[in-house]
Design an enzyme around this catalytic site. Sequence first.
Site, PDB file in Angstrom:
ATOM      1  N   CYS A 123      30.877   5.558  32.611  1.00  0.00           N
ATOM      2  CA  CYS A 123      30.194   6.348  33.792  1.00  0.00           C
ATOM      3  C   CYS A 123      29.880   7.738  32.865  1.00  0.00           C
ATOM      4  CB  CYS A 123      30.987   6.636  34.859  1.00  0.00           C
ATOM      5  SG  CYS A 123      31.295   4.957  35.960  1.00  0.00           S
ATOM      6  N   CYS A 144      36.684   1.873  30.127  1.00  0.00           N
ATOM      7  CA  CYS A 144      36.886   2.286  31.448  1.00  0.00           C
ATOM      8  C   CYS A 144      38.029   3.506  31.379  1.00  0.00           C
ATOM      9  CB  CYS A 144      37.058   1.262  32.404  1.00  0.00           C
ATOM     10  SG  CYS A 144      36.655   1.940  34.101  1.00  0.00           S
ATOM     11  N   ASP A 145      38.147   3.794  32.762  1.00  0.00           N
ATOM     12  CA  ASP A 145      39.033   5.216  32.632  1.00  0.00           C
ATOM     13  C   ASP A 145      40.361   5.138  31.881  1.00  0.00           C
ATOM     14  OD1 ASP A 145      36.731   6.172  33.982  1.00  0.00           O
ATOM     15  OD2 ASP A 145      37.914   6.682  35.803  1.00  0.00           O
ATOM     16  N   LYS A 146      41.259   4.001  32.379  1.00  0.00           N
ATOM     17  CA  LYS A 146      42.367   4.138  31.977  1.00  0.00           C
ATOM     18  C   LYS A 146      42.710   3.389  30.677  1.00  0.00           C
ATOM     19  CE  LYS A 146      42.909   5.787  36.042  1.00  0.00           C
ATOM     20  NZ  LYS A 146      41.464   5.493  36.524  1.00  0.00           N
ATOM     21  N   CYS A 163      31.276  -0.864  31.914  1.00  0.00           N
ATOM     22  CA  CYS A 163      32.188  -0.045  30.821  1.00  0.00           C
ATOM     23  C   CYS A 163      32.639  -0.796  29.714  1.00  0.00           C
ATOM     24  CB  CYS A 163      33.419   0.749  31.541  1.00  0.00           C
ATOM     25  SG  CYS A 163      32.769   1.475  33.080  1.00  0.00           S
ATOM     26  N   GLU A 189      42.211   6.461  43.774  1.00  0.00           N
ATOM     27  CA  GLU A 189      41.508   7.576  43.702  1.00  0.00           C
ATOM     28  C   GLU A 189      40.637   7.540  45.179  1.00  0.00           C
ATOM     29  OE1 GLU A 189      40.295   7.827  39.134  1.00  0.00           O
ATOM     30  OE2 GLU A 189      38.871   7.160  40.400  1.00  0.00           O
ATOM     31  N   ASP A 223      37.366   1.035  37.643  1.00  0.00           N
ATOM     32  CA  ASP A 223      37.281   2.059  38.699  1.00  0.00           C
ATOM     33  C   ASP A 223      36.384   1.812  39.824  1.00  0.00           C
ATOM     34  OD1 ASP A 223      39.524   2.700  37.220  1.00  0.00           O
ATOM     35  OD2 ASP A 223      39.822   4.706  37.922  1.00  0.00           O
ATOM     36  N   SER A 269      38.411  10.549  41.677  1.00  0.00           N
ATOM     37  CA  SER A 269      37.545  10.263  40.427  1.00  0.00           C
ATOM     38  C   SER A 269      36.980  11.630  39.791  1.00  0.00           C
ATOM     39  CB  SER A 269      36.470   9.422  40.910  1.00  0.00           C
ATOM     40  OG  SER A 269      35.483   9.343  39.984  1.00  0.00           O
TER      41      SER A 269
END
Length: 567
Positions: A197, A125-127, A52, A448, A84, A474
């Site tokens: 992702c 990445c996600d956060k 990521c 998650e 994650d 997730s």
Amino acid sequence: MTELDKRHRSSIYDSMVKSPNRAMLRATGMTDKDFETSIVGVISTWAENTPCNIHLHDFGKLAKEGVKSAGAWPVQFGTITVADGIAMGTPGMRFSLTSRDIIADSIEAAMSGHNVDAFVAIGGCDKNMPGSMIAIANMDIPAIFAYGGTIAPGNLDGKDIDLVSVFEGIGKWNHGDMTAEDVKRLECNACPGPGGCGGMYTANTMATAIEVLGMSLPGSSSHPAESADKKEDIEAAGRAVVKMLELGLKPSDILTREAFEDAITVTMALGGSTNATLHLLAIAHAANVDLSLEDFNTIQERVPHLADLKPSGQYVFQDLYEVGGVPAVMKYLLANGFLHGDRITCTGKTVAENLADFADLTPGQKVIMPLENPKRADGPLIILNGNLAPDGAVAKVSGVKVRRHVGPAKVFDSEEDAIQAVLTDEIVDGDVVVVRFVGPKGGPGMPEMLSLSSMIVGKGQGDKVALLTDGRFSGGTYGLVVGHIAPEAQDGGPIAYLRTGDIVTVDQDTKEISMAVSEEELEKRKAETTLPPLYSRGVLGKYAHIVSSASRGAVTDFWNMDKSGKK
């Protein structure tokens, strides 16, 4: 917009008494001429630990080129990330949501501590996305978020696969439907290169939401990480943030109530992650915009789910890019009255003006379904309420055929215990698996449950077993799952007193989540129960003591409700 000096912060270094400060800056390459220009930060979450983010340092260099070509002085910084997919199912997952606020605080500290006039934040990445946006909203100086882009799909035996394919492979292996060698082949082919992702998971959901908010350049959220378009939009972000300075355009001009309504609308239409509720609430809080969980239900009822994207569909985010990307979806929704076209964005143009430059969805494409024949007539993210979640809970019901599930609870105080029960076939069809004491305070960090949910799906129980938690899921999760139950167990929410065997009801039509336990019995159980102490050491200890409920975005600065004078 207001008049804003292009050196509204860096001019602090101009006076005679700041000669020592300038001496330090000269060592970084600045000259007399550079001290006459704006200083623009470029801060990324580059790290070598995850696809990521592995390419973001190079993207930072591209953004610097854009800043410099626009006549300003760029300075590159770095901040943290937690991956994650690597932390998932381990104690490290407690640091994922925690990292969102660390990222926000560190960006604010670095940019404010060095008096930059504007900045570009780059995340993967996600956060990274909500963390960057919380900082952008709190600082309220010209800023743009640039997404590192989505990963290309992996390929195995001619079929597209991704990281979630591997998670679900574990459940299939445990059920005897896949060999260890089959799982290894998935493992070795799922992630072919850099990028977030690949489905409509949290990273792509939040990147999309930020573009819709107007804080990323049009089209940028759907550009794949390895595409020429992505490199171009990263460099363009550097130029665009200097233009924001020239226009006097600030995040508070862009992050309006209407912008958040549009972000929720597109999230519903694309079938985005449950984490969007948590993060949009947090960004809105930082932006002083009144937003609540109930707003999600209001929009959910009128916006259909159109995208056939993973995890519940068959396509990945790169497929959306190839048929027109996020702008084409927005253009379609705007033409049909779902979006506010007259609000301003980071380009200095309105949403409608931006979209006029983009093509419609490719004729005959299959990724986005037509409004007259949607994947689902209303949105797939639903806020549930009831005596098990008085302050709300979040369900994602895309691809779920079961509209009402009633069954006995099997209660666990950790994901590890629940996973063990799944692996040893203790969970049977009809059960309601409950994982509690994993909320923002209880986790701490609200981990998650992708490992657990994927195992249930992989074993063929995705539509037969419900999974409830005060933790999170997730963006790759699908099935009968409900998360963000509030109040959480650690705060003494009703979920803390649920017992194995209690009958639980989850109904997506009535938006109910309840347990067949009387008020009298509940009070009796409260008297018999001692809640565990809060975590007390290090960053997780700090987080556990200050984080708010998930129903308010799990933010860490809720003591100052109006935040007047903060900025």
